[in-house]
Design a protein around this motif. Structure first.
Motif, PDB file in Angstrom:
ATOM      1  N   LEU A  56       2.781   2.550  -8.171  1.00 48.32           N
ATOM      2  CA  LEU A  56       1.464   1.730  -8.472  1.00 48.32           C
ATOM      3  C   LEU A  56       1.247   1.330  -9.772  1.00 48.32           C
ATOM      4  O   LEU A  56       1.370   0.116 -10.137  1.00 48.32           O
ATOM      5  N   ALA A  57       1.389   2.149 -10.939  1.00 48.81           N
ATOM      6  CA  ALA A  57       1.744   2.057 -12.236  1.00 48.81           C
ATOM      7  C   ALA A  57       2.924   0.908 -12.615  1.00 48.81           C
ATOM      8  O   ALA A  57       2.592   0.027 -13.521  1.00 48.81           O
ATOM      9  N   ALA A  58       4.005   0.855 -11.981  1.00 45.26           N
ATOM     10  CA  ALA A  58       5.097   0.124 -12.187  1.00 45.26           C
ATOM     11  C   ALA A  58       4.901  -1.284 -11.503  1.00 45.26           C
ATOM     12  O   ALA A  58       5.920  -1.853 -11.591  1.00 45.26           O
ATOM     13  N   GLY A  59       3.956  -1.380 -10.764  1.00 42.67           N
ATOM     14  CA  GLY A  59       3.868  -2.731 -10.132  1.00 42.67           C
ATOM     15  C   GLY A  59       4.414  -2.852  -8.609  1.00 42.67           C
ATOM     16  O   GLY A  59       4.478  -4.006  -8.298  1.00 42.67           O
ATOM     17  N   HIS A  60       4.933  -1.771  -8.237  1.00 44.88           N
ATOM     18  CA  HIS A  60       5.595  -1.676  -6.787  1.00 44.88           C
ATOM     19  C   HIS A  60       4.474  -1.689  -5.800  1.00 44.88           C
ATOM     20  O   HIS A  60       4.768  -2.290  -4.582  1.00 44.88           O
ATOM     21  N   HIS A  61       3.544  -1.129  -5.920  1.00 46.80           N
ATOM     22  CA  HIS A  61       2.329  -1.388  -4.816  1.00 46.80           C
ATOM     23  C   HIS A  61       1.044  -1.880  -5.591  1.00 46.80           C
ATOM     24  O   HIS A  61       1.032  -1.923  -6.829  1.00 46.80           O
ATOM     25  N   ASP A  62       0.262  -2.411  -4.599  1.00 47.80           N
ATOM     26  CA  ASP A  62      -0.906  -3.015  -5.082  1.00 47.80           C
ATOM     27  C   ASP A  62      -2.204  -1.900  -5.087  1.00 47.80           C
ATOM     28  O   ASP A  62      -3.087  -1.964  -6.004  1.00 47.80           O
ATOM     29  N   LEU A  63      -2.138  -1.122  -4.137  1.00 48.73           N
ATOM     30  CA  LEU A  63      -3.091   0.107  -3.931  1.00 48.73           C
ATOM     31  C   LEU A  63      -2.544   1.192  -3.476  1.00 48.73           C
ATOM     32  O   LEU A  63      -1.942   1.134  -2.582  1.00 48.73           O
ATOM     33  N   ALA A  64      -3.020   2.311  -4.207  1.00 46.68           N
ATOM     34  CA  ALA A  64      -2.564   3.517  -3.678  1.00 46.68           C
ATOM     35  C   ALA A  64      -3.778   4.387  -3.010  1.00 46.68           C
ATOM     36  O   ALA A  64      -4.876   4.450  -3.511  1.00 46.68           O
ATOM     37  N   VAL A  65      -3.549   5.219  -2.076  1.00 42.67           N
ATOM     38  CA  VAL A  65      -4.513   6.283  -1.401  1.00 42.67           C
ATOM     39  C   VAL A  65      -3.850   7.500  -2.168  1.00 42.67           C
ATOM     40  O   VAL A  65      -2.761   8.034  -1.718  1.00 42.67           O
ATOM     41  N   SER A  66      -4.508   8.290  -3.073  1.00 41.28           N
ATOM     42  CA  SER A  66      -4.001   9.387  -3.534  1.00 41.28           C
ATOM     43  C   SER A  66      -5.070  10.549  -3.664  1.00 41.28           C
ATOM     44  O   SER A  66      -6.220  10.498  -3.538  1.00 41.28           O
ATOM     45  N   THR A  67      -4.526  12.036  -3.347  1.00 37.54           N
ATOM     46  CA  THR A  67      -5.437  13.251  -3.636  1.00 37.54           C
ATOM     47  C   THR A  67      -5.627  13.629  -4.986  1.00 37.54           C
ATOM     48  O   THR A  67      -6.006  14.559  -5.408  1.00 37.54           O
ATOM     49  N   ALA A  68      -4.685  12.932  -5.923  1.00 34.30           N
ATOM     50  CA  ALA A  68      -4.739  13.272  -7.363  1.00 34.30           C
ATOM     51  C   ALA A  68      -5.618  12.022  -8.234  1.00 34.30           C
ATOM     52  O   ALA A  68      -5.286  10.825  -7.776  1.00 34.30           O
ATOM     53  N   ARG A  69      -6.563  12.487  -8.926  1.00 33.47           N
ATOM     54  CA  ARG A  69      -7.165  11.286  -9.681  1.00 33.47           C
ATOM     55  C   ARG A  69      -6.362  10.863 -10.955  1.00 33.47           C
ATOM     56  O   ARG A  69      -5.947  11.949 -11.624  1.00 33.47           O
ATOM     57  N   PRO A  70      -5.858   9.835 -11.246  1.00 25.65           N
ATOM     58  CA  PRO A  70      -4.944   9.288 -12.644  1.00 25.65           C
ATOM     59  C   PRO A  70      -5.707   9.475 -13.745  1.00 25.65           C
ATOM     60  O   PRO A  70      -6.888   9.616 -13.605  1.00 25.65           O
ATOM     61  N   LEU A 109       1.064  -1.403   0.161  1.00 30.48           N
ATOM     62  CA  LEU A 109       0.092   0.010   0.005  1.00 30.48           C
ATOM     63  C   LEU A 109       0.990   1.253   0.045  1.00 30.48           C
ATOM     64  O   LEU A 109       1.917   1.542   0.841  1.00 30.48           O
ATOM     65  N   ALA A 110       0.508   2.297  -0.652  1.00 37.24           N
ATOM     66  CA  ALA A 110       1.210   3.606  -0.548  1.00 37.24           C
ATOM     67  C   ALA A 110       0.150   4.696  -0.481  1.00 37.24           C
ATOM     68  O   ALA A 110      -0.927   4.465  -1.122  1.00 37.24           O
ATOM     69  N   GLY A 111       0.365   5.782   0.346  1.00 38.58           N
ATOM     70  CA  GLY A 111      -0.331   6.889   0.480  1.00 38.58           C
ATOM     71  C   GLY A 111       0.366   7.960   1.184  1.00 38.58           C
ATOM     72  O   GLY A 111       1.371   7.785   1.844  1.00 38.58           O
ATOM     73  N   PRO A 112      -0.210   9.078   1.432  1.00 41.95           N
ATOM     74  CA  PRO A 112       0.238  10.205   2.237  1.00 41.95           C
ATOM     75  C   PRO A 112       0.404   9.627   3.674  1.00 41.95           C
ATOM     76  O   PRO A 112      -0.390   8.934   4.210  1.00 41.95           O
ATOM     77  N   PRO A 113       1.495  10.262   4.259  1.00 40.41           N
ATOM     78  CA  PRO A 113       1.890   9.585   5.733  1.00 40.41           C
ATOM     79  C   PRO A 113       0.846   9.973   6.825  1.00 40.41           C
ATOM     80  O   PRO A 113       0.676   8.986   7.474  1.00 40.41           O
ATOM     81  N   GLU A 114       0.168  11.053   6.984  1.00 39.08           N
ATOM     82  CA  GLU A 114      -0.677  11.425   7.946  1.00 39.08           C
ATOM     83  C   GLU A 114      -2.034  10.408   7.802  1.00 39.08           C
ATOM     84  O   GLU A 114      -2.601   9.828   8.529  1.00 39.08           O
ATOM     85  N   PHE A 115      -2.631  10.698   6.410  1.00 38.96           N
ATOM     86  CA  PHE A 115      -3.543  10.217   6.278  1.00 38.96           C
ATOM     87  C   PHE A 115      -3.892   8.548   6.318  1.00 38.96           C
ATOM     88  O   PHE A 115      -4.579   7.899   6.721  1.00 38.96           O
ATOM     89  N   THR A 116      -2.680   7.962   5.903  1.00 36.79           N
ATOM     90  CA  THR A 116      -2.124   6.670   5.737  1.00 36.79           C
ATOM     91  C   THR A 116      -2.176   6.086   7.375  1.00 36.79           C
ATOM     92  O   THR A 116      -2.826   5.034   7.718  1.00 36.79           O
ATOM     93  N   ALA A 117      -1.320   6.804   8.049  1.00 38.26           N
ATOM     94  CA  ALA A 117      -1.066   6.339   9.372  1.00 38.26           C
ATOM     95  C   ALA A 117      -2.386   6.378  10.461  1.00 38.26           C
ATOM     96  O   ALA A 117      -2.841   5.775  11.292  1.00 38.26           O
ATOM     97  N   GLU A 118      -3.247   7.530  10.024  1.00 39.76           N
ATOM     98  CA  GLU A 118      -4.108   7.842  11.142  1.00 39.76           C
ATOM     99  C   GLU A 118      -5.562   7.249  10.567  1.00 39.76           C
ATOM    100  O   GLU A 118      -6.436   7.008  11.592  1.00 39.76           O
ATOM    101  N   ARG A 119      -5.716   6.946   9.489  1.00 41.59           N
ATOM    102  CA  ARG A 119      -6.881   6.519   8.833  1.00 41.59           C
ATOM    103  C   ARG A 119      -6.981   5.408   8.235  1.00 41.59           C
ATOM    104  O   ARG A 119      -7.571   4.001   8.584  1.00 41.59           O
ATOM    105  N   VAL A 120      -5.974   5.012   7.179  1.00 45.70           N
ATOM    106  CA  VAL A 120      -6.088   3.739   6.351  1.00 45.70           C
ATOM    107  C   VAL A 120      -5.361   2.605   7.170  1.00 45.70           C
ATOM    108  O   VAL A 120      -6.134   1.487   7.129  1.00 45.70           O
ATOM    109  N   LEU A 121      -4.419   2.699   7.617  1.00 48.49           N
ATOM    110  CA  LEU A 121      -3.667   1.451   8.265  1.00 48.49           C
ATOM    111  C   LEU A 121      -4.577   0.937   9.610  1.00 48.49           C
ATOM    112  O   LEU A 121      -4.766  -0.136   9.374  1.00 48.49           O
ATOM    113  N   PRO A 122      -5.089   1.916  10.363  1.00 51.12           N
ATOM    114  CA  PRO A 122      -5.983   1.378  11.471  1.00 51.12           C
ATOM    115  C   PRO A 122      -7.316   0.627  11.122  1.00 51.12           C
ATOM    116  O   PRO A 122      -7.647  -0.427  11.489  1.00 51.12           O
TER     117      PRO A 122
END
Length: 301
Positions: free
Chosen positions: A136-150, A94-107
């Motif tokens: 994510l596009a390169a296959g290093h992650h399975d899921l990304a949380v992003s504030t940008a729509r690809p 999983l990849a994402g911004p540090p604060e949101f990932t730590a406070e919301r996503v991982l828990p």
């Protein structure tokens, strides 16, 4: 057709550049160029059009990528999960911004790890939006949380939740601000007050000023720290004003450590997206994590 050539091809297609693909694959750029030329000879058609800044796929290149990429991703899943049928443990990167990932996503995702060996092993990386989508596009992650729509068809984004931004300060700074002047004069009532931010460009403050006050901030950062949790700590300590996500400072607001200075009728929002490589939602770990986060996000707004 050589799977190694297809892997290189898909990486170039996703990265949009031989140089970026080489870095992602751990190969030299000439090696990537040679592999793409070999594949083009096998296919009998050009797969990319070379440009000054990267490459764009031909129609044949696009068609091949859409056919090959899901199968290559599935092979990676098999390789990572192993062939032992007695173990159902799978790893989710999983990849994402540090604060949101730590406070919301991982828990929220901890519930999927399980206690009986039947869950998902989590591997998290803290990344900017661009870094997360590129990885994510390169296959290093399975899921990304992003504030940008690809953009483009190779990544699929699902809106997750909206983040509300609020203007806060420690009580001693709040006491110096004339609430009536702030309501009627807007940003001019905050001139010369120190600001705490994550970057010298003041991204959060600038967005708030533009959205709420129709103005640009006339100050520089008194404290700049590249983590919103550090911004909150410095704001609580009295370093100055800050614009922060409401979820991050709810506790500080309830304790009175910081005060909301302004309550606009329409507060600035930032949308988070769940992003996967197109076609990979059929993979069980990705599906479970995707659904888990969507359920959890219903209580985050």
């Amino acid at each position: 057709m050589d799977l190694a050539l297809l892997r290189t091809f898909v990486t170039v297609h996703r990265a949009g550049s031989f140089t970026r693909a080489a870095a992602l694959l751990g190969l030299s750029q000439p090696a990537v160029t040679s592999q793409i030329r070999t594949l083009e000879r096998q296919v009998g058609r050009p797969l990319f059009l070379r440009q000054a800044r990267g490459v764009i796929p031909t129609s044949i290149g696009d068609e091949l990528a859409h056919k090959a990429a899901p199968h290559l991703d599935a092979l990676v899943e098999i390789t990572e999960s192993g062939l032992d049928d007695d173990s159902s443990l799978r790893t989710l990167h999983l990849a994402g911004p540090p604060e949101f990932t730590a406070e919301r996503v991982l828990p929220a995702l901890v519930a999927l790890t399980g206690e009986d060996g039947q869950g998902i092993a989590l591997r998290a990386s803290f990344k900017t939006a661009d870094e997360a989508l590129e990885g994510l596009a390169a296959g290093h992650h399975d899921l990304a949380v992003s504030t940008a729509r690809p953009r483009g068809p190779l990544l699929t984004a699902t809106p997750l939740c909206d983040e509300v931004h609020i203007l806060v300060a420690a009580p001693r700074w709040a006491a110096r601000i004339d609430a009536d002047a702030l309501r009627h004069k807007g940003a001019s009532a905050l001139e010369n007050l120190p600001v705490v931010e994550v970057h010298e460009s003041l991204p959060f403050v600038s967005r708030y000023w533009a959205s709420v006050f129709d103005a640009l901030p006339a100050t520089s950062g008194a404290v700049v720290a590249p983590d919103l949790r550090a911004v909150l700590s410095c704001t609580t300590a009295g370093a100055g004003l800050a614009v922060l996500p409401r979820y991050l400072c709810t506790g500080a607001l309830e304790r009175g450590d910081v005060v909301a200075l302004h309550e606009p009728a329409v507060p600035p929002l930032r949308t988070y997206f769940l992003v996967v490589r197109t076609g990979t939602l059929s993979l069980p770990p990705v599906t479970r994590a995707h659904e888990c986060l969507q359920r959890a996000a219903a209580d985050w707004c």
